[in-house]
Structures are given as C-alpha cells and as structure tokens.
Design a protein around this motif. Structure first.
Motif, PDB file in Angstrom:
ATOM      1  N   ASP A 308       1.109   7.735   9.118  1.00  5.36           N
ATOM      2  CA  ASP A 308       2.316   7.459   9.894  1.00  5.36           C
ATOM      3  C   ASP A 308       3.269   6.498   9.191  1.00  5.36           C
ATOM      4  O   ASP A 308       4.382   6.263   9.669  1.00  5.36           O
ATOM      5  CB  ASP A 308       1.938   6.877  11.263  1.00  5.36           C
ATOM      6  CG  ASP A 308       1.162   7.878  12.095  1.00  5.36           C
ATOM      7  OD1 ASP A 308       1.485   9.076  12.001  1.00  5.36           O
ATOM      8  OD2 ASP A 308       0.224   7.466  12.794  1.00  5.36           O
ATOM      9  N   ILE A 309       2.813   5.910   8.074  1.00  7.05           N
ATOM     10  CA  ILE A 309       3.686   5.012   7.318  1.00  7.05           C
ATOM     11  C   ILE A 309       3.694   5.422   5.852  1.00  7.05           C
ATOM     12  O   ILE A 309       2.791   6.123   5.381  1.00  7.05           O
ATOM     13  CB  ILE A 309       3.232   3.534   7.436  1.00  7.05           C
ATOM     14  CG1 ILE A 309       1.821   3.375   6.869  1.00  7.05           C
ATOM     15  CG2 ILE A 309       3.293   3.066   8.884  1.00  7.05           C
ATOM     16  CD1 ILE A 309       1.347   1.935   6.813  1.00  7.05           C
ATOM     17  N   ALA A 310       4.743   4.986   5.154  1.00  4.80           N
ATOM     18  CA  ALA A 310       4.813   5.307   3.723  1.00  4.80           C
ATOM     19  C   ALA A 310       3.652   4.652   2.981  1.00  4.80           C
ATOM     20  O   ALA A 310       3.221   3.544   3.310  1.00  4.80           O
ATOM     21  CB  ALA A 310       6.143   4.828   3.154  1.00  4.80           C
ATOM     22  N   ASN A 311       3.145   5.335   1.969  1.00  3.70           N
ATOM     23  CA  ASN A 311       2.042   4.792   1.177  1.00  3.70           C
ATOM     24  C   ASN A 311       2.499   3.530   0.446  1.00  3.70           C
ATOM     25  O   ASN A 311       3.509   3.526  -0.251  1.00  3.70           O
ATOM     26  CB  ASN A 311       1.575   5.846   0.163  1.00  3.70           C
ATOM     27  CG  ASN A 311       0.513   5.302  -0.768  1.00  3.70           C
ATOM     28  OD1 ASN A 311      -0.408   4.611  -0.329  1.00  3.70           O
ATOM     29  ND2 ASN A 311       0.650   5.594  -2.049  1.00  3.70           N
ATOM     30  N   GLU A 312       1.761   2.456   0.615  1.00  7.31           N
ATOM     31  CA  GLU A 312       2.149   1.178   0.012  1.00  7.31           C
ATOM     32  C   GLU A 312       1.488   0.928  -1.335  1.00  7.31           C
ATOM     33  O   GLU A 312       1.746  -0.086  -1.984  1.00  7.31           O
ATOM     34  CB  GLU A 312       1.790   0.030   0.955  1.00  7.31           C
ATOM     35  CG  GLU A 312       0.307  -0.076   1.273  1.00  7.31           C
ATOM     36  CD  GLU A 312      -0.017  -1.203   2.229  1.00  7.31           C
ATOM     37  OE1 GLU A 312       0.447  -2.333   1.960  1.00  7.31           O
ATOM     38  OE2 GLU A 312      -0.707  -0.951   3.239  1.00  7.31           O
ATOM     39  N   PHE A 313       0.618   1.845  -1.769  1.00 11.69           N
ATOM     40  CA  PHE A 313      -0.131   1.635  -3.008  1.00 11.69           C
ATOM     41  C   PHE A 313       0.426   2.483  -4.137  1.00 11.69           C
ATOM     42  O   PHE A 313       0.851   3.625  -3.932  1.00 11.69           O
ATOM     43  CB  PHE A 313      -1.611   2.000  -2.816  1.00 11.69           C
ATOM     44  CG  PHE A 313      -2.321   1.183  -1.777  1.00 11.69           C
ATOM     45  CD1 PHE A 313      -2.783  -0.091  -2.079  1.00 11.69           C
ATOM     46  CD2 PHE A 313      -2.526   1.673  -0.495  1.00 11.69           C
ATOM     47  CE1 PHE A 313      -3.445  -0.856  -1.136  1.00 11.69           C
ATOM     48  CE2 PHE A 313      -3.180   0.922   0.465  1.00 11.69           C
ATOM     49  CZ  PHE A 313      -3.636  -0.341   0.143  1.00 11.69           C
ATOM     50  N   SER A 314       0.408   1.950  -5.343  1.00 12.14           N
ATOM     51  CA  SER A 314       0.615   2.732  -6.553  1.00 12.14           C
ATOM     52  C   SER A 314      -0.752   2.851  -7.215  1.00 12.14           C
ATOM     53  O   SER A 314      -1.168   1.981  -7.982  1.00 12.14           O
ATOM     54  CB  SER A 314       1.612   2.039  -7.497  1.00 12.14           C
ATOM     55  OG  SER A 314       1.731   2.769  -8.698  1.00 12.14           O
ATOM     56  N   PHE A 315      -1.471   3.891  -6.884  1.00  7.43           N
ATOM     57  CA  PHE A 315      -2.876   3.986  -7.258  1.00  7.43           C
ATOM     58  C   PHE A 315      -3.079   3.931  -8.770  1.00  7.43           C
ATOM     59  O   PHE A 315      -4.034   3.327  -9.263  1.00  7.43           O
ATOM     60  CB  PHE A 315      -3.489   5.263  -6.680  1.00  7.43           C
ATOM     61  CG  PHE A 315      -3.568   5.257  -5.177  1.00  7.43           C
ATOM     62  CD1 PHE A 315      -4.397   4.373  -4.509  1.00  7.43           C
ATOM     63  CD2 PHE A 315      -2.797   6.135  -4.434  1.00  7.43           C
ATOM     64  CE1 PHE A 315      -4.465   4.364  -3.121  1.00  7.43           C
ATOM     65  CE2 PHE A 315      -2.864   6.130  -3.045  1.00  7.43           C
ATOM     66  CZ  PHE A 315      -3.695   5.243  -2.387  1.00  7.43           C
TER      67      PHE A 315
END
Length: 389
Positions: A308-315
């Motif tokens: 439901d939210i934008a992905n906050e990680f840069s994997f």
C-alpha cells in the motif's frame, strides 16, 4: 632462453566464437605478449594454421593478424608433423567427425563444447583419445570468468556456511532478423543442424555446477521455442525447430537446489547477461561475468512487505562489491595457456573429453526430461560408458 614453437590446427575460426575468443583474444594475444613463459625459462609460442572451407575468409583473417599459414584441406594439415594440436570450434554437427580424424593422426585435442551431438558420440571421442594416448581438453571458459573466480574464492573460504540454493539466470534478446539482424547464426535455432539452447548451454551449466557446487543427482526441465520463425543470413524466413529457452531445476547430491533459466528470448533487467545468486546460512552472493556482490548474515536488512506504500528500499544498494585484488585474463586465453602447457610440459589439465561428455549427458537428460515431462536421474558417467561399451 629458447623459444619452442607448437603447431596448432585451428578449425572453425571464421565463426563468431572462433574468431573473437579463440583466435584474436587467445592465440593472437598469446603471440603478441611474446608467448608463454615456462618454469625452466623457455618460451612456448603457438604457431597456428587456420583451417576451414572458405579460403577468402581464412586469408583475410591471417593477413589481419599476422598468421602465415592457412589450409582448406584438413587432411593435409593433419599430415603435417609440425602440427601437434588440433582445435575445433566448428558447428556442433561437424565437430566429432573431424576430431576422430585428428585423434587417428595422433594430434592432441582441444575443442569447444558440445563435443558431439549425443552422449554416445562424446564418450566415443573420450575413449578414442585415451586409446590413442593423445592429450585432450574441452573449453570450459566460464570457470575463468572474474565473477566466477570471486565466487569460487567465497565458496572455498567458507563464507556461505551451508549453501542452500542457487539461482542461475542467463540470456538476452536475440533479434529475429527482420527489424534488426540476428546476432547469432541461424543454425542455432535449427534442431537438425545441432541448434538449441539446451544443447548449447547445459554443457556450460554442467561444469559450472560440478566445479562450484556439487554433483547433480536429478533434474527437471521445460524447453520452449518462443520465437517460431526467424530470418536467416540471406534474409529468408525459416522455421525455428530448436528450443530458444529452457527452465530447469537441478537437485544436487549434497542437497543444494539450483534453478537455471536460459533464454534467447528475454530482455535483460539484471546486472549482467549471466548472474549466479547463491544463498547460504551465513551469507549470500550474486556473481556476474566480472563482478561479485555479497551480503553477510550480520548485514542482512529486514525488508517490510507493504503493497500500500511505495517501496522505501533500494535492495541492490544493500550489497557490497568484492574487491579487484588481481588482474584477470580473458577466460578463453587463460585456459588456452593451461592446455598449451599441458601438451608441452605435461602440466595438469583436468577438463578433458570425458568432462566434456558430462555436458552432453546433461543436455541429453534435459531434452529427455522436457520430452517426458518428468524428473530424470543423472547416473554416474563411468557406469554409463561401461554399459555402452
């Protein structure tokens, strides 16, 4: 210091792989560096003779790279006692017959893979070479890639702890030949000419898995011909009768599971054309052709699943690059140097025709698993060879 010449018959070097990797980046590069320095102070210098059916192509290659010898008659090249080694990078369906000729002529054998179009044919070559007492080797170039050498260093050091699973992803989009010229030859997509990605790539996956991760116990495989029609070198459409993609799972004897996707009908969205992702209890790594990234257990972040939210990680930023601690040679050149020293100085070279036959075995079993839509066991090759005899 003495310079020792060693005659090398190079058959099939007008093709893409033969020209670029074996002639220019291997034999010509070795000659340009002044040969191979031996432990006794001598220098080993390859003296190639280019053999093929198209004299004009041979002459042009020879002139461009300072090579004095070309020949369109293989028998004549084999009869020359100055030639000690026979190398073959022809199309798969032409290889075995000419290797047999070279073995009969007493030449040491070095060749591309697959070594033959069937396991029986590959085992016959290994048997004939042993009976004749000629040294022999098969190109297993991916073992010498910088990325895989770094991965091997991690494995040898125990970095992963217990290895759990491997994901191998290879491939790229090969143009159909209409809007853009195909970057692979048309025979690759005709089964009757020895084409197909299973025949081509499973020979690679066999030696990569064997040398890095363990012996293969069983496999399942689904092949596909995603692009049914392509355009050949003359601009004419043809039916693609060979597989252009394969989706396989290999179960290893030590419990490791290897997933391997191979495709000439996929667009690349990964770090490299080949990536090998290894997961272990203590850490993970992703190796490409040149680079290798790692993430240790103590550095593993906790991702959050929330659509439901934008992905906050840069994997990808959460991984560390392995350092460039050495200068890496071209993989083909590195193995050429080892084989030339094997012939001239009897130095070890474990990747022989029997090892090459293991690749053909895996290709055959992959096609069988696809055809029969089931898991197939991978029997011990020595036992298979004994039954065939």
């Amino acid at each position: 210091m003495t310079t020792k010449k060693i005659g090398v018959i190079m058959n099939g070097v007008t093709g893409r792989m033969g020209t670029n990797q074996h002639l220019i980046r291997s034999i010509v590069a070795i000659r340009d560096q002044g040969g191979i320095a031996l432990n006794n102070g001598d220098v080993l210098m390859p003296d190639p003779i280019l053999v093929g059916r198209n004299e004009n192509k041979l002459e042009n290659l020879a002139a461009q790279y300072g090579i004095s010898r070309v020949e369109t008659d293989l028998d004549r090249a084999l009869a020359d006692k100055e030639n000690s080694i026979y190398f073959d990078s022809q199309t798969t369906n032409r290889r075995a017959a000419d290797i047999k000729k070279a073995i009969a002529a007493g030449k040491h054998i070095y060749c591309e893979k697959p070594t033959a179009t069937s396991l029986a044919g590959s085992l016959e070559l290994a048997r004939l070479a042993e009976e004749e007492g000629v040294k022999n080797g098969v190109v297993q170039d991916k073992l010498f890639l910088p990325g895989l050498l770094k991965l091997k260093r991690l494995l040898d050091s125990g970095y992963f702890g217990e290895v759990l699973a491997v994901k191998l992803d290879f491939g790229y989009w090969v143009f159909e030949g209409d809007w853009q010229k195909g970057q692979r030859p048309s025979w690759n997509y005709r089964e009757e000419d020895g084409g197909g990605i299973i025949v081509d790539m499973f020979a690679h996956w066999r030696y990569v898995i064997d040398n890095l991760f363990g012996k293969i116990k069983a496999l399942s495989c689904l092949g596909a011909t995603h692009i049914p029609t392509r355009i050949d070198e003359d601009g004419k459409p043809y039916k693609a009768t060979a597989d252009d993609a394969a989706y396989a799972i290999f179960e290893l004897e030590n419990g490791i599971v290897v997933q391997a996707n191979s495709s000439w009908a996929t667009r690349v969205n990964r770090d490299d054309l080949l990536t090998i992702h290894v997961d272990g209890k203590l850490g993970s790594a992703v190796a490409g052709l040149r680079d290798c990234k790692v993430q240790h257990r103590v550095q593993t972040p906790r991702p959050t699943w929330n659509p439901d939210i934008a992905n906050e990680f840069s994997f990808k930023d959460q991984w560390d690059d392995m350092p460039e601690n050495e200068v890496y040679e071209n993989g083909f050149k590195a193995q050429w140097e080892l084989f030339l020293k094997h012939v001239a100085c009897d130095e070890p070279f474990p990747w022989n025709l029997l090892e090459g036959a293991k690749g053909t075995q895996l290709s055959d079993l992959g096609l069988q698993a696809w055809r029969e839509r089931r898991w197939v066991d991978v029997p011990n090759l020595a036992a298979v060879a004994e039954k065939m005899v």
